[in-house]
Design a protein around this motif. Structure first.
Motif, PDB file in Angstrom:
ATOM      1  N   GLY A  26       0.899  -1.475   0.275  1.00 14.18           N
ATOM      2  CA  GLY A  26      -0.410   0.339  -0.161  1.00 14.18           C
ATOM      3  C   GLY A  26       0.858   1.296   0.209  1.00 14.18           C
ATOM      4  N   SER A  27       0.336   2.179  -1.497  1.00  9.80           N
ATOM      5  CA  SER A  27       1.660   3.485  -1.011  1.00  9.80           C
ATOM      6  C   SER A  27       0.248   4.505  -1.682  1.00  9.80           C
ATOM      7  CB  SER A  27       2.466   3.183  -1.723  1.00  9.80           C
ATOM      8  OG  SER A  27       3.249   4.526  -2.162  1.00  9.80           O
ATOM      9  N   ARG A  28       0.715   5.431  -1.399  1.00  8.39           N
ATOM     10  CA  ARG A  28       0.272   6.996  -1.592  1.00  8.39           C
ATOM     11  C   ARG A  28       0.204   7.609  -3.369  1.00  8.39           C
ATOM     12  NH1 ARG A  28       1.772  10.975   3.317  1.00  8.39           N
ATOM     13  NH2 ARG A  28       3.958   9.322   2.703  1.00  8.39           N
ATOM     14  N   ASN A  29       1.710   6.576  -3.173  1.00  7.89           N
ATOM     15  CA  ASN A  29       2.035   6.727  -4.718  1.00  7.89           C
ATOM     16  C   ASN A  29       2.216   5.368  -5.692  1.00  7.89           C
ATOM     17  OD1 ASN A  29       1.559  10.322  -4.769  1.00  7.89           O
ATOM     18  ND2 ASN A  29       3.909   9.442  -3.264  1.00  7.89           N
ATOM     19  N   PRO A  30       1.519   4.847  -5.989  1.00  7.54           N
ATOM     20  CA  PRO A  30       1.449   3.741  -6.506  1.00  7.54           C
ATOM     21  C   PRO A  30       2.258   3.740  -7.622  1.00  7.54           C
ATOM     22  CG  PRO A  30      -0.822   3.759  -6.379  1.00  7.54           C
ATOM     23  CD  PRO A  30      -0.029   5.298  -5.547  1.00  7.54           C
ATOM     24  N   LYS A  31       2.141   4.383  -8.174  1.00  9.40           N
ATOM     25  CA  LYS A  31       2.800   4.648 -10.442  1.00  9.40           C
ATOM     26  C   LYS A  31       4.221   4.675  -9.701  1.00  9.40           C
ATOM     27  CE  LYS A  31      -2.188   5.930 -13.267  1.00  9.40           C
ATOM     28  NZ  LYS A  31      -2.178   6.344 -13.722  1.00  9.40           N
ATOM     29  N   ARG A  32       4.053   4.938  -8.855  1.00  5.09           N
ATOM     30  CA  ARG A  32       5.903   5.906  -8.833  1.00  5.09           C
ATOM     31  C   ARG A  32       6.373   4.938  -8.194  1.00  5.09           C
ATOM     32  NH1 ARG A  32       6.606  12.043  -6.502  1.00  5.09           N
ATOM     33  NH2 ARG A  32       6.411  11.002  -4.634  1.00  5.09           N
ATOM     34  N   LYS A  33       6.158   4.501  -7.416  1.00  5.54           N
ATOM     35  CA  LYS A  33       6.741   3.247  -6.385  1.00  5.54           C
ATOM     36  C   LYS A  33       6.712   1.826  -6.702  1.00  5.54           C
ATOM     37  CE  LYS A  33       7.192   6.415  -3.232  1.00  5.54           C
ATOM     38  NZ  LYS A  33       8.910   7.286  -3.158  1.00  5.54           N
ATOM     39  N   ALA A  34       5.741   1.589  -7.176  1.00  5.35           N
ATOM     40  CA  ALA A  34       5.846  -0.054  -8.307  1.00  5.35           C
ATOM     41  C   ALA A  34       6.864  -0.439  -9.027  1.00  5.35           C
ATOM     42  CB  ALA A  34       4.750   0.330  -9.520  1.00  5.35           C
ATOM     43  N   SER A  35       8.274   0.389  -9.389  1.00  3.42           N
ATOM     44  CA  SER A  35       8.951  -0.107 -10.424  1.00  3.42           C
ATOM     45  C   SER A  35       9.986  -0.609  -8.544  1.00  3.42           C
ATOM     46  CB  SER A  35      10.070   0.552 -10.708  1.00  3.42           C
ATOM     47  OG  SER A  35       9.817   2.258 -10.663  1.00  3.42           O
ATOM     48  N   LEU A  36       9.786   0.110  -7.256  1.00  3.79           N
ATOM     49  CA  LEU A  36      10.844  -0.604  -6.305  1.00  3.79           C
ATOM     50  C   LEU A  36      10.807  -1.555  -6.459  1.00  3.79           C
ATOM     51  CD1 LEU A  36      10.594   3.412  -5.524  1.00  3.79           C
ATOM     52  CD2 LEU A  36      12.170   2.022  -6.104  1.00  3.79           C
ATOM     53  N   PHE A  37       9.361  -2.616  -6.004  1.00  7.65           N
ATOM     54  CA  PHE A  37       9.420  -3.779  -5.658  1.00  7.65           C
ATOM     55  C   PHE A  37       9.269  -4.301  -6.402  1.00  7.65           C
ATOM     56  CE2 PHE A  37       6.908  -0.306  -3.022  1.00  7.65           C
ATOM     57  CZ  PHE A  37       7.655  -1.238  -1.879  1.00  7.65           C
ATOM     58  N   PRO A  38       9.590  -6.187  -6.413  1.00  7.99           N
ATOM     59  CA  PRO A  38       9.455  -7.060  -7.083  1.00  7.99           C
ATOM     60  C   PRO A  38       8.047  -6.709  -7.967  1.00  7.99           C
ATOM     61  CG  PRO A  38       8.711  -7.904  -4.243  1.00  7.99           C
ATOM     62  CD  PRO A  38       9.348  -6.542  -4.462  1.00  7.99           C
ATOM     63  N   ALA A  39       8.401  -7.487  -8.916  1.00  2.00           N
ATOM     64  CA  ALA A  39       7.740  -7.846 -10.151  1.00  2.00           C
ATOM     65  C   ALA A  39       5.876  -8.585  -9.333  1.00  2.00           C
ATOM     66  CB  ALA A  39       7.992  -8.590 -11.400  1.00  2.00           C
ATOM     67  N   ALA A  40       6.118  -9.663  -8.400  1.00  5.00           N
ATOM     68  CA  ALA A  40       5.567 -11.121  -8.247  1.00  5.00           C
ATOM     69  C   ALA A  40       4.855 -10.133  -7.088  1.00  5.00           C
ATOM     70  CB  ALA A  40       6.457 -12.136  -7.126  1.00  5.00           C
ATOM     71  N   ALA A  41       4.916  -8.583  -6.128  1.00  3.76           N
ATOM     72  CA  ALA A  41       3.745  -8.282  -5.437  1.00  3.76           C
ATOM     73  C   ALA A  41       3.182  -7.067  -6.082  1.00  3.76           C
ATOM     74  CB  ALA A  41       5.465  -7.005  -4.265  1.00  3.76           C
ATOM     75  N   GLU A  42       1.663  -6.641  -5.364  1.00  9.88           N
ATOM     76  CA  GLU A  42       0.461  -6.412  -6.183  1.00  9.88           C
ATOM     77  C   GLU A  42       1.122  -4.946  -5.694  1.00  9.88           C
ATOM     78  OE1 GLU A  42      -3.510  -5.296  -6.502  1.00  9.88           O
ATOM     79  OE2 GLU A  42      -3.006  -7.185  -5.813  1.00  9.88           O
ATOM     80  N   VAL A  43       1.809  -3.397  -6.077  1.00  8.33           N
ATOM     81  CA  VAL A  43       1.265  -2.248  -5.587  1.00  8.33           C
ATOM     82  C   VAL A  43       0.342  -1.313  -5.903  1.00  8.33           C
ATOM     83  CG1 VAL A  43       2.813  -0.126  -5.400  1.00  8.33           C
ATOM     84  CG2 VAL A  43       3.893  -2.369  -5.612  1.00  8.33           C
TER      85      VAL A  43
END
Length: 362
Positions: A26-43
């Motif tokens: 869960g993030s306040r800016n999921p589009k900007r932060k999605a690339s920081l997490f593994p692909a298997a994790a849903e942001v």
């Protein structure tokens, strides 16, 4: 679920995904932060992440806990895992976990994973501290988090109810809590012996004979100081045991509590012993470096010149040769025995020995 997008949140998500868990961030800016997490994790947004998870790791600062109050209705019945730490010991009257529990009374709060670093989470438990300290007022929630920790490759340690959270949060902030007294003791002894050796080897010859021997301070004076500190520290390891035995014999029982000063002394024996070994090891290194000094080479040349001028064929002194050979041999054996004591004092080695084996080595 993981709320937050900082270093710890990213490392936690990586470790959870590698351990086979389905992770939603869960993030306040999921589009900007999605690339920081593994692909298997849903942001996704925080509200969506909270709806999809039963166990939620709150990886945000204490100051931002209030921003989650809008999600209070969705968080009802969830397990919130507080992983935060403070910047100072006892910075707040209540622990971060207790503060989080007060904001969300309908949730079950568990304090865990705050003593594990982000590096350990990414690299795996084999490259860092394996223990995960857990506390909560709900036994079932503690058991759930303990199972997650085990699957991740860590060793869960039950620290009791939520009142232990303050102590757990202080652990990462303490700087060598068991070493302060032994270190100050070693420094005090070093200063005393260094001052004595400085007066004896440098100041006294200068006053009496006008000889400048300041060059001895960095190597020789330090080298004669280190073994003094080492054997005094070693004696301080075994002296409290003797005093404790005398106390038990005097009172005729082993169940009487020792005085506070003796009790503290007994608890610091391992650290005092390891510092004794450290000083002895430094002494060995300094001793090996003695012939490498420029001053030593000059003295050898002076001695050779004097011998040539006096037309002496040899200056061999049998007694001095034997004394030095035996001295060095006994020193090596002593350092070897002290090394054995130091190695068996390390927790990883000591845990593999039973009490009789440890006592035999001592």
């Amino acid at each position: 679920g993981v709320l937050g997008s900082g270093d710890f949140a990213r490392s936690l998500a990586v470790r959870l995904v590698r351990s086979g868990f389905r992770v939603v961030v869960g993030s306040r800016n999921p589009k900007r932060k999605a690339s920081l997490f593994p692909a298997a994790a849903e942001v996704t947004f925080q509200a969506e992440a909270v709806k999809k998870a039963d166990v939620i790791f709150v990886a945000i600062f204490r100051e931002h806990y209030s921003t989650l109050c809008d999600l209070a209705d969705v968080l009802v019945g969830k397990i919130l895992v507080d992983v935060s730490n403070n910047t100072e010991i006892n910075h707040h009257k209540e622990s971060n976990a207790e503060y989080l529990a007060s904001l969300f009374p309908a949730c079950t709060v568990v304090k865990a994973f705050n003593v594990v670093s982000a590096w350990t989470l990414q690299s795996g438990a084999r490259d860092g501290n394996k223990q995960v300290l857990i506390c909560s007022n709900n036994q079932e929630a503690k058991h759930t988090i303990a199972e997650i920790a085990q699957v991740m490759g860590f060793t869960p340690v039950d620290m009791g109810c939520m009142s232990s959270a303050c102590e757990i949060e202080n652990i990462p902030l303490r700087l060598l809590p068991a070493w302060k007294i032994p270190i100050f003791l070693a420094l005090g002894l070093f200063l005393c012996f260094f001052t004595y050796n400085l007066i004896r080897q440098v100041i006294h010859p200068y006053i009496r004979e006008q000889k400048n021997k300041l060059y001895k301070i960095p190597i020789e004076v330090v080298n004669t100081t280190l073994p003094c500190v080492s054997y005094v520290m070693l004696s301080l390891v075994y002296l409290p045991g003797v005093l404790a035995a005398c106390s038990q014999l005097y009172y005729g029982t082993k169940y009487r509590r020792f005085p506070d000063w003796l009790d503290q002394w007994l608890q610091h024996r391992k650290q005092i012993g390891l510092l004794s070994f450290f000083c002895a090891a430094l002494h060995a290194v300094y001793s090996l470096c003695l012939p490498m000094r420029r001053s030593h080479r000059y003295l050898l040349i002076e001695t050779a010149v004097k011998q040539a001028m006096e037309k002496k064929m040899t200056i061999w002194v049998e007694e001095e040769v034997w004394r030095m050979e035996i001295y060095i041999s006994v020193g090596i054996i002593a350092l070897g025995l002290l090394s054995l004591l130091a190695i068996t004092s390390l927790p990883s080695i000591a845990n593999s020995l039973n009490w009789r084996e440890f006592s035999f080595i001592q």
